[in-house]
Design an enzyme around this catalytic site. Structure first.
Site, PDB file in Angstrom:
ATOM      1  N   SER A 136       0.843  -1.200   0.000  1.00 12.59           N
ATOM      2  CA  SER A 136       0.000   0.000   0.000  1.00 12.59           C
ATOM      3  C   SER A 136       0.869   1.237   0.000  1.00 12.59           C
ATOM      4  CB  SER A 136      -0.916   0.031   1.217  1.00 12.59           C
ATOM      5  OG  SER A 136      -1.650   1.245   1.205  1.00 12.59           O
ATOM      6  N   LYS A 208      -4.678  -6.684   3.395  1.00 16.53           N
ATOM      7  CA  LYS A 208      -4.639  -5.521   2.488  1.00 16.53           C
ATOM      8  C   LYS A 208      -6.028  -5.226   1.926  1.00 16.53           C
ATOM      9  CE  LYS A 208      -3.114  -2.235  -0.249  1.00 16.53           C
ATOM     10  NZ  LYS A 208      -3.808  -2.142  -1.468  1.00 16.53           N
ATOM     11  N   HIS A 211      -7.731  -3.408   4.522  1.00 23.29           N
ATOM     12  CA  HIS A 211      -7.151  -2.046   4.513  1.00 23.29           C
ATOM     13  C   HIS A 211      -7.888  -1.200   3.471  1.00 23.29           C
ATOM     14  CE1 HIS A 211      -4.542   0.840   2.419  1.00 23.29           C
ATOM     15  NE2 HIS A 211      -3.918   1.053   3.556  1.00 23.29           N
ATOM     16  N   ASN A 212      -8.081  -1.768   2.290  1.00 23.22           N
ATOM     17  CA  ASN A 212      -8.736  -1.004   1.229  1.00 23.22           C
ATOM     18  C   ASN A 212     -10.210  -0.761   1.539  1.00 23.22           C
ATOM     19  OD1 ASN A 212      -6.268  -1.192  -0.005  1.00 23.22           O
ATOM     20  ND2 ASN A 212      -7.120  -1.562  -2.031  1.00 23.22           N
ATOM     21  N   GLU A 215     -10.169   1.994   3.717  1.00 24.16           N
ATOM     22  CA  GLU A 215      -9.814   3.160   2.876  1.00 24.16           C
ATOM     23  C   GLU A 215     -11.073   3.715   2.192  1.00 24.16           C
ATOM     24  OE1 GLU A 215      -6.359   2.514   0.185  1.00 24.16           O
ATOM     25  OE2 GLU A 215      -7.740   2.994  -1.437  1.00 24.16           O
TER      26      GLU A 215
END
Ligand code: 6PG
Length: 501
Positions: A136, A208, A211-212, A215
């Site tokens: 990232s 991840k 995480h997105n 986000e």
């Protein structure tokens, strides 16, 4: 420029924006890279940039994979930065044709679907070690310090760890804040690296993916705050940028808040106005937020703020329909707020954003915890929060208290019940409610802010109306229900047609 005859330390395949940046980052950190891309122009560009920045040859361009493998020290280490999906498989097959061997390690750094990573690790076992690292930080992160989420064979990780720890973003241990220096040839060597082994194959990409998802939620929450400030308070983009910059000094200090202010402050020469006003309001997406929402539904772990952020993008995409609907459907009459009311709403919105953000992270971490249980992974949530403090898109001061919360209690059921976050929510919730109420009354959509509030209110209530729901299910489908005055496994069913008799 004079070539170095020594073998290269690492091979790099895929020299697009991310691949070239990671290659140059590795070179800045003393690694000699053999670089290849199907597009020869990209190989030339990477070599040229390297030589222009360093004055020597640190990146050796290769015309094909066979040449690349031939220039590497053995066992070989090859990193891929190619689009997720079929291209990863195609490159792996080509590497086999080019002579990659059972001791060699191939690392996928794309935004791959985590289940694909699990399959690939098993598929290539014995022929080479397939390892993955989710990255990232976008272009600048890749060039000067990304956040790295590696997972897979621990032996491959031992091999890769020095490289990843060298190129990763670094955090100042004293402040918990990123140490940022965006200078070619002068990488940040001090501080805590934002790279930590996550777990077995697929776990890094799962983390991840979440995480997105966070986000997406974070971005949408900021957009809703912008919308309210713009539509209800009539603030200009520059005024909103100033408010965001002020917020960025406190608990909301984050990369996304900072770049939102920059976007709002950008002028467009062509239109003679704020650039944001000429950007078409149709959001794009590549799929990772959707995957997160799908995973939450599959696991039955509520992540409504993340899902709402995906829906908000989808609704923005229905531009033509919205334009037509705007001529048919009406909302409340616009209301002019007094100076005092406006000031109050700005303060309320700040707290609403903070609380909703806590909920979005709580949803993401709870989702990871459930996936870990289902997949038999042992995830270290304090370490995950720590490697998100710098380099990645959701980097924020806010990650430090999250790391502290999981450090205090690695088995924490939900971030909301951590004493620090519970206190924050208690302190700010009245303003959160006012901001959501005001937004709703003014007809400005705040789906992410309000979904987070509903999540908070649902999670904190001992009793929900699912008792009625269970009654409904039993009524039409004889699905049975449990009673609060009997063991939960015991099912009851009644003849609802005889009700009240
Ligand atoms: C990152 C970003 C990066 C990318 C996403 C989001 O962590 O560096 O998340 O991976 O920007 O793919 O893309 P979309 O908004 O297009 O889904």
């Amino acid at each position: 420029m004079e070539r170095n005859a020594a073998p290269c330390d690492v091979g790099f395949i895929g020299l697009g924006v991310m691949g070239k940046s990671l290659t140059l980052n590795l070179a800045d950190n003393g690694y000699r890279v053999a670089a290849f891309d199907l597009d020869p122009a990209k190989v030339v560009a990477a070599e040229a940039q390297d030589q222009q920045e360093s004055g020597v040859v640190r990146v050796e361009g290769c015309r094909d994979m066979t040449m690349m493998l031939g220039t590497l020290t053995t066992p070989r280490l090859v990193i891929l930065s190619v689009p997720a999906g079929a291209p990863v498989d195609a490159v792996c097959e080509s590497l086999l044709d080019a002579g990659i061997g059972p001791d060699d390690v191939v690392v996928d750094t794309g935004n791959s679907l985590w289940t694909d990573t699990v399959k690939r690790e098993a598929h290539y076992r014995g022929r080479f070690h397939f390892f993955s690292t989710a990255v990232s930080g976008g272009e600048v992160g890749a060039r000067f310090g990304p956040s790295l989420m590696p997972s897979g064979d621990p032996n491959a990780w031992t091999r890769l760890a020095p490289l990843w720890e060298a190129i990763a973003a670094k955090v100042d241990p004293a402040t918990g804040k990123p140490i940022e220096r965006f200078e070619p040839g002068n990488p940040v060597k001090e501080g805590e690296p934002c790279a930590a082994y996550i777990g077995p194959a697929g776990s890094g990409h799962y983390v991840k993916m979440v995480h997105n998802g966070i986000e997406y939620a974070d971005m949408q929450l900021i957009c809703e705050a912008y919308h309210l400030l713009r539509a209800a308070l009539g603030k200009t983009p520059a005024e909103i940028a100033a408010i965001f910059r002020q917020w960025n000094e406190g608990v909301l200090d984050s990369y996304l808040m900072a770049i939102s202010a920059d976007v709002l402050d950008t002028w467009d020469e062509q239109s003679g106005g704020a650039l944001v006003d000429v950007i078409l309001d149709k959001a794009g997406q590549k799929g990772t937020g959707l995957w997160t929402a799908v995973s939450s539904l599959e696991l039955g772990v509520p992540a409504p703020t993340i899902a709402q952020a995906v829906y908000a993008r989808a609704l923005s995409g229905q531009k033509a329909e919205r334009v037509a609907a705007a001529r048919v459907l009406q909302g409340p009459q616009p209301k002019v707020l007094s100076e005092t009311e406006s000031e109050a709403l700005i303060a309320q919105l700040h707290d609403a954003l903070y609380c909703a953000k806590i909920c979005a992270y709580a949803q993401g971490f709870q989702l990871m915890a459930s996936a870990a249980k289902a997949q038999h992974w042992t995830l270290d949530f304090a370490a995950i929060a720590r490697i998100w403090r710098a380099g990645c898109i959701i980097r924020a001061v806010f990650l430090q208290p999250i790391a502290d919360a999981y450090q205090r209690d690695p088995e924490l059921a939900n971030l909301l019940v951590d004493p620090f976050f519970a206190e924050q929510l208690h302190r700010c919730q009245a303003n959160w409610r006012r901001a959501v109420a005001q937004s709703t009354l003014l007809g400005v959509p705040c789906g992410a802010l309000s979904s987070a509030l509903a999540y908070f209110d649902s999670y904190r209530l001992e009793t929900l109306p699912a008792n009625l729901l269970q009654g409904q299910r039993d009524y039409f489908g004889a699905h049975g229900f449990a009673r609060i005055d009997a063991p939960e496994q015991q099912r009851f069913h009644i003849d609802w047609s005889a009700k009240g008799k």
